[in-house]
Scaffold this motif. Structure first.
Motif, mmCIF file in Angstrom:
data_model
loop_
_atom_site.group_PDB
_atom_site.id
_atom_site.type_symbol
_atom_site.label_atom_id
_atom_site.label_comp_id
_atom_site.label_asym_id
_atom_site.label_seq_id
_atom_site.Cartn_x
_atom_site.Cartn_y
_atom_site.Cartn_z
ATOM 1 N N LEU A 1 71.631 39.421 26.545
ATOM 2 C CA LEU A 1 70.595 38.391 26.684
ATOM 3 C C LEU A 1 69.211 38.945 26.370
ATOM 4 O O LEU A 1 68.377 38.260 25.771
ATOM 5 C CB LEU A 1 70.621 37.800 28.092
ATOM 6 N N LEU A 2 68.958 40.196 26.765
ATOM 7 C CA LEU A 2 67.682 40.839 26.455
ATOM 8 C C LEU A 2 67.512 40.968 24.950
ATOM 9 O O LEU A 2 66.464 40.593 24.400
ATOM 10 C CB LEU A 2 67.591 42.207 27.129
ATOM 11 N N LEU A 3 68.530 41.479 24.274
ATOM 12 C CA LEU A 3 68.440 41.630 22.821
ATOM 13 C C LEU A 3 68.339 40.272 22.124
ATOM 14 O O LEU A 3 67.582 40.113 21.158
ATOM 15 C CB LEU A 3 69.652 42.400 22.302
ATOM 16 N N GLY A 4 69.096 39.289 22.609
ATOM 17 C CA GLY A 4 69.013 37.946 22.038
ATOM 18 C C GLY A 4 67.642 37.328 22.226
ATOM 19 O O GLY A 4 67.121 36.651 21.326
ATOM 20 N N GLY A 5 67.037 37.528 23.399
ATOM 21 C CA GLY A 5 65.695 36.998 23.650
ATOM 22 C C GLY A 5 64.654 37.624 22.746
ATOM 23 O O GLY A 5 63.780 36.931 22.214
ATOM 24 N N VAL A 6 64.756 38.935 22.536
ATOM 25 C CA VAL A 6 63.803 39.620 21.657
ATOM 26 C C VAL A 6 63.988 39.150 20.210
ATOM 27 O O VAL A 6 63.008 38.883 19.504
ATOM 28 C CB VAL A 6 63.965 41.153 21.781
ATOM 29 N N ALA A 7 65.250 39.032 19.777
ATOM 30 C CA ALA A 7 65.517 38.577 18.403
ATOM 31 C C ALA A 7 65.047 37.136 18.197
ATOM 32 O O ALA A 7 64.460 36.809 17.161
ATOM 33 C CB ALA A 7 67.011 38.699 18.102
ATOM 34 N N THR A 8 65.284 36.276 19.175
ATOM 35 C CA THR A 8 64.855 34.880 19.062
ATOM 36 C C THR A 8 63.335 34.769 19.054
ATOM 37 O O THR A 8 62.770 33.970 18.304
ATOM 38 C CB THR A 8 65.445 34.048 20.210
ATOM 39 N N ALA A 9 62.664 35.564 19.873
ATOM 40 C CA ALA A 9 61.199 35.549 19.879
ATOM 41 C C ALA A 9 60.654 36.008 18.530
ATOM 42 O O ALA A 9 59.702 35.408 18.001
ATOM 43 C CB ALA A 9 60.664 36.423 21.010
ATOM 44 N N GLY A 10 61.252 37.036 17.962
ATOM 45 C CA GLY A 10 60.819 37.505 16.638
ATOM 46 C C GLY A 10 61.047 36.463 15.559
ATOM 47 O O GLY A 10 60.186 36.231 14.702
ATOM 48 N N ALA A 11 62.217 35.825 15.583
ATOM 49 C CA ALA A 11 62.504 34.775 14.607
ATOM 50 C C ALA A 11 61.559 33.589 14.786
ATOM 51 O O ALA A 11 61.166 32.950 13.800
ATOM 52 C CB ALA A 11 63.955 34.326 14.740
ATOM 53 N N SER A 12 61.186 33.297 16.016
ATOM 54 C CA SER A 12 60.255 32.198 16.278
ATOM 55 C C SER A 12 58.874 32.488 15.696
ATOM 56 O O SER A 12 58.222 31.589 15.157
ATOM 57 C CB SER A 12 60.136 31.941 17.777
ATOM 58 N N ILE A 13 58.448 33.730 15.797
ATOM 59 C CA ILE A 13 57.141 34.096 15.236
ATOM 60 C C ILE A 13 57.158 33.924 13.721
ATOM 61 O O ILE A 13 56.217 33.370 13.138
ATOM 62 C CB ILE A 13 56.768 35.543 15.632
ATOM 63 N N VAL A 14 58.237 34.382 13.086
ATOM 64 C CA VAL A 14 58.349 34.228 11.632
ATOM 65 C C VAL A 14 58.361 32.745 11.258
ATOM 66 O O VAL A 14 57.702 32.332 10.297
ATOM 67 C CB VAL A 14 59.623 34.946 11.123
ATOM 68 N N THR A 15 59.073 31.940 12.025
ATOM 69 C CA THR A 15 59.135 30.505 11.755
ATOM 70 C C THR A 15 57.773 29.846 11.896
ATOM 71 O O THR A 15 57.392 28.995 11.083
ATOM 72 C CB THR A 15 60.156 29.830 12.694
ATOM 73 N N VAL A 16 57.015 30.221 12.916
ATOM 74 C CA VAL A 16 55.672 29.655 13.107
ATOM 75 C C VAL A 16 54.770 30.027 11.936
ATOM 76 O O VAL A 16 54.025 29.182 11.419
ATOM 77 C CB VAL A 16 55.067 30.121 14.453
ATOM 78 N N VAL A 17 54.848 31.270 11.493
ATOM 79 C CA VAL A 17 54.028 31.695 10.354
ATOM 80 C C VAL A 17 54.396 30.893 9.110
ATOM 81 O O VAL A 17 53.516 30.438 8.367
ATOM 82 C CB VAL A 17 54.181 33.212 10.105
ATOM 83 N N LEU A 18 55.695 30.695 8.884
ATOM 84 C CA LEU A 18 56.119 29.904 7.723
ATOM 85 C C LEU A 18 55.710 28.443 7.853
ATOM 86 O O LEU A 18 55.340 27.809 6.862
ATOM 87 C CB LEU A 18 57.631 30.015 7.528
ATOM 88 N N MET A 19 55.764 27.899 9.054
ATOM 89 C CA MET A 19 55.371 26.501 9.257
ATOM 90 C C MET A 19 53.878 26.301 9.040
ATOM 91 O O MET A 19 53.456 25.270 8.507
ATOM 92 C CB MET A 19 55.739 26.054 10.677
#
Length: 145
Positions: free
Chosen positions: A9-27
């Motif tokens: 869950l820790l690794l998944g949370g970190v990966a999801t947060a990173g993917a969210s940042i990339v998505t926000v930048v692209l949006m």
């Protein structure tokens, strides 16, 4: 059994947060910025960040935290060490002494950070829902109600 799950869950949370940042930048770089979707992605970022911080704190408590190096054998008043208390919500590791004194070693900042980011996730999710309901999609030249 629970320790590997919390690690995943820790690794998944970190990966999801990173993917969210990339998505926000692209949006943000695209022409029409959809505010409800941006709120949804930011809610995902803050929610996954809260989960990652909580799992980090949970693992630090479970794996012993700073113990036994920080627990003194006796307090300043001479009371002997009675043991270590660990709680998972709020995250807490404490040295307990015979006179009832406790010395906490996991700071309150982890709990504040978890509650703050989780609260922001809830607020952004609610804002995204409200904005989504206010914006009516236009199909075939007319608004749907």
């Amino acid at each position: 059994m629970l320790l590997p799950l919390v690690g995943v869950l820790l690794l998944g949370g970190v990966a999801t947060a990173g993917a969210s940042i990339v998505t926000v930048v692209l949006m943000v770089n695209t022409a029409p910025l959809a505010l409800p979707r941006l709120c949804g992605v930011l809610a995902l970022f803050f929610g996954s960040s809260a989960a990652a911080v909580y799992c980090y704190g949970w693992l630090s408590v479970t794996l012993g935290g700073p113990f036994p190096a920080l627990c003194d054998d006796r307090t300043g008043s001479g009371a002997a060490s009675a043991g270590v208390v660990q709680e998972y919500w709020p995250l807490r590791s404490a040295c307990v002494y015979a006179d009832g004194a406790t010395v906490e070693h996991v700071s309150v900042s982890v709990n504040v950070l978890v509650c703050l980011t989780a609260g922001l996730a809830v607020v952004l999710a609610c804002a995204g829902v409200v904005l989504r309901r206010r914006v009516r999609p236009v199909r075939d030249g007319r608004a749907n109600s």
